[in-house]
Design a protein around this motif. Sequence first.
Motif, PDB file in Angstrom:
ATOM      1  N   VAL A  25       0.847  -1.189   0.000  1.00 48.25           N
ATOM      2  CA  VAL A  25       0.000   0.000   0.000  1.00 48.25           C
ATOM      3  C   VAL A  25       0.886   1.244   0.000  1.00 48.25           C
ATOM      4  O   VAL A  25       2.061   1.186   0.376  1.00 48.25           O
ATOM      5  CB  VAL A  25      -0.945   0.044   1.230  1.00 48.25           C
ATOM      6  N   HIS A  26       0.319   2.355  -0.432  1.00 44.61           N
ATOM      7  CA  HIS A  26       1.032   3.631  -0.396  1.00 44.61           C
ATOM      8  C   HIS A  26       0.828   4.288   0.968  1.00 44.61           C
ATOM      9  O   HIS A  26      -0.292   4.394   1.457  1.00 44.61           O
ATOM     10  CB  HIS A  26       0.520   4.569  -1.492  1.00 44.61           C
ATOM     11  N   GLY A  27       1.911   4.760   1.558  1.00 38.57           N
ATOM     12  CA  GLY A  27       1.825   5.548   2.772  1.00 38.57           C
ATOM     13  C   GLY A  27       1.868   7.023   2.442  1.00 38.57           C
ATOM     14  O   GLY A  27       2.260   7.410   1.344  1.00 38.57           O
ATOM     15  N   ARG A  28       1.438   7.845   3.391  1.00 42.04           N
ATOM     16  CA  ARG A  28       1.426   9.285   3.145  1.00 42.04           C
ATOM     17  C   ARG A  28       2.550  10.019   3.865  1.00 42.04           C
ATOM     18  O   ARG A  28       2.853  11.162   3.549  1.00 42.04           O
ATOM     19  CB  ARG A  28       0.077   9.891   3.552  1.00 42.04           C
ATOM     20  N   GLU A  29       3.195   9.344   4.856  1.00 49.04           N
ATOM     21  CA  GLU A  29       4.214  10.032   5.638  1.00 49.04           C
ATOM     22  C   GLU A  29       5.079   9.012   6.369  1.00 49.04           C
ATOM     23  O   GLU A  29       4.626   7.907   6.683  1.00 49.04           O
ATOM     24  CB  GLU A  29       3.557  10.965   6.655  1.00 49.04           C
ATOM     25  N   PHE A  30       6.340   9.395   6.638  1.00 46.13           N
ATOM     26  CA  PHE A  30       7.250   8.547   7.404  1.00 46.13           C
ATOM     27  C   PHE A  30       7.990   9.422   8.399  1.00 46.13           C
ATOM     28  O   PHE A  30       8.430  10.531   8.070  1.00 46.13           O
ATOM     29  CB  PHE A  30       8.252   7.851   6.493  1.00 46.13           C
ATOM     30  N   ARG A  31       8.139   8.923   9.636  1.00 43.08           N
ATOM     31  CA  ARG A  31       8.856   9.665  10.663  1.00 43.08           C
ATOM     32  C   ARG A  31       9.743   8.727  11.466  1.00 43.08           C
ATOM     33  O   ARG A  31       9.433   7.541  11.628  1.00 43.08           O
ATOM     34  CB  ARG A  31       7.895  10.360  11.637  1.00 43.08           C
ATOM     35  N   THR A  32      10.832   9.258  11.985  1.00 43.14           N
ATOM     36  CA  THR A  32      11.640   8.554  12.976  1.00 43.14           C
ATOM     37  C   THR A  32      11.506   9.319  14.281  1.00 43.14           C
ATOM     38  O   THR A  32      11.743  10.529  14.330  1.00 43.14           O
ATOM     39  CB  THR A  32      13.116   8.470  12.560  1.00 43.14           C
ATOM     40  N   VAL A  33      11.098   8.619  15.345  1.00 42.75           N
ATOM     41  CA  VAL A  33      10.830   9.250  16.633  1.00 42.75           C
ATOM     42  C   VAL A  33      11.416   8.368  17.730  1.00 42.75           C
ATOM     43  O   VAL A  33      11.210   7.149  17.733  1.00 42.75           O
ATOM     44  CB  VAL A  33       9.315   9.430  16.874  1.00 42.75           C
ATOM     45  N   SER A  34      12.119   8.963  18.667  1.00 45.31           N
ATOM     46  CA  SER A  34      12.648   8.190  19.797  1.00 45.31           C
ATOM     47  C   SER A  34      11.499   7.565  20.585  1.00 45.31           C
ATOM     48  O   SER A  34      10.492   8.220  20.866  1.00 45.31           O
ATOM     49  CB  SER A  34      13.475   9.097  20.716  1.00 45.31           C
ATOM     50  N   GLY A  35      11.664   6.288  20.923  1.00 47.11           N
ATOM     51  CA  GLY A  35      10.601   5.589  21.646  1.00 47.11           C
ATOM     52  C   GLY A  35      11.154   4.418  22.440  1.00 47.11           C
ATOM     53  O   GLY A  35      12.257   4.473  22.978  1.00 47.11           O
ATOM     54  N   GLY A  36      10.387   3.335  22.469  1.00 44.91           N
ATOM     55  CA  GLY A  36      10.652   2.219  23.369  1.00 44.91           C
ATOM     56  C   GLY A  36       9.836   2.424  24.630  1.00 44.91           C
ATOM     57  O   GLY A  36       9.720   3.546  25.130  1.00 44.91           O
ATOM     58  N   LYS A  37       9.269   1.352  25.145  1.00 40.09           N
ATOM     59  CA  LYS A  37       8.355   1.505  26.278  1.00 40.09           C
ATOM     60  C   LYS A  37       9.056   2.107  27.490  1.00 40.09           C
ATOM     61  O   LYS A  37       8.476   2.915  28.215  1.00 40.09           O
ATOM     62  CB  LYS A  37       7.717   0.160  26.646  1.00 40.09           C
ATOM     63  N   GLY A  38      10.315   1.746  27.713  1.00 38.11           N
ATOM     64  CA  GLY A  38      11.027   2.321  28.845  1.00 38.11           C
ATOM     65  C   GLY A  38      11.254   3.812  28.681  1.00 38.11           C
ATOM     66  O   GLY A  38      10.925   4.613  29.565  1.00 38.11           O
ATOM     67  N   ALA A  39      11.808   4.203  27.537  1.00 31.05           N
ATOM     68  CA  ALA A  39      12.066   5.625  27.287  1.00 31.05           C
ATOM     69  C   ALA A  39      10.769   6.421  27.268  1.00 31.05           C
ATOM     70  O   ALA A  39      10.708   7.542  27.788  1.00 31.05           O
ATOM     71  CB  ALA A  39      12.815   5.796  25.968  1.00 31.05           C
ATOM     72  N   ASN A  40       9.724   5.861  26.676  1.00 29.14           N
ATOM     73  CA  ASN A  40       8.436   6.558  26.649  1.00 29.14           C
ATOM     74  C   ASN A  40       7.917   6.830  28.057  1.00 29.14           C
ATOM     75  O   ASN A  40       7.459   7.933  28.373  1.00 29.14           O
ATOM     76  CB  ASN A  40       7.391   5.721  25.892  1.00 29.14           C
ATOM     77  N   GLN A  41       7.980   5.822  28.916  1.00 29.26           N
ATOM     78  CA  GLN A  41       7.480   5.999  30.279  1.00 29.26           C
ATOM     79  C   GLN A  41       8.345   6.977  31.060  1.00 29.26           C
ATOM     80  O   GLN A  41       7.844   7.745  31.883  1.00 29.26           O
ATOM     81  CB  GLN A  41       7.400   4.642  30.977  1.00 29.26           C
ATOM     82  N   ALA A  42       9.650   6.974  30.786  1.00 34.09           N
ATOM     83  CA  ALA A  42      10.537   7.929  31.452  1.00 34.09           C
ATOM     84  C   ALA A  42      10.182   9.358  31.053  1.00 34.09           C
ATOM     85  O   ALA A  42      10.123  10.263  31.896  1.00 34.09           O
ATOM     86  CB  ALA A  42      11.991   7.621  31.111  1.00 34.09           C
TER      87      ALA A  42
END
Length: 299
Positions: A25-42
């Motif tokens: 399928v065609h996507g409309r956007e792509f991003r790289t974002v810092s994450g991970g459940k540990g980092a997100n909760q921090a």
Amino acid sequence: MTVFGSCNMDLVAYVATPPQRGETVHGREFRTVSGGKGANQAIAAARAGAHTAMVGAVGADEFGARIRETLQRCAVDTRGLREVPGHSGTAHIVVDDAGGNSIIVIPAANGTVTAPAEGDEERIAASQSLLLQLEIPLDGVTAAAETARRHGVPVVLTPAPAVELPASVLDRVDVLVPNEHEAAVLTGHHDPEQAMRDLLKRVPEVVITMGDRGSFYGNRAGDRIDMPAYPARAVDTTAAGDTFVGVLSVAVATGVQRREALRRASAASALSVQRNGASSSMPTAREVDEFLAAATGDR
């Protein structure tokens, strides 16, 4: 507060509808974002006003440097975030127009977090609470929980990704925060009330999150709280659960009553789903206060 867990770089593709097997399928956007459940909760905890330390590992690559920079920019203490040879963890995420997502996690550096390293015991001992998830090896989760127990530090666990957990882990948990699917994996019960009864035989307090149907709290004293979700037009639900847990943990650690803690966590989650990204979507304590002041109805 200390978070012992995973750090990933989220590679996010936005599409109208997710592909089926064998479909392109065609996507409309792509991003790289810092994450991970540990980092997100921090990050969620830090934005909620807590002094927060992150313990984990990133690779010796560009993603690792960016993850560390993001955490530091969000006022998270990264002295316990070690760098190891190889790649940082990644999460490959597809987000559809309904705000739903599917995720593939590749642990990489997170797989090296099998025990607290030098200095980690002191960080945990000095904390008001320890937040854990399951995106690092179970040996690491168990060892961190045992460290917290020795020092009388409450342990909050998000059992995700969902796996059956041994008593060696659950016996060291004070507050368990599964979603409906995770609660079903742990208990075999799809009904939240039945799952709650079963889980409270293993841990003192449980919060089951149920998406747009809110959350359900219980403890061994027999207290039960149903907390409705705040209405929100979801554009990306990727970090909603991590936002909820981070804010809930701060409220609990600072002595906030459970009902009010759930209100704050629910409000923060509602704010996060209205924004794209994981760590980039999490609200500040002031934004949560303003949201609650503007919300109608007495929760």
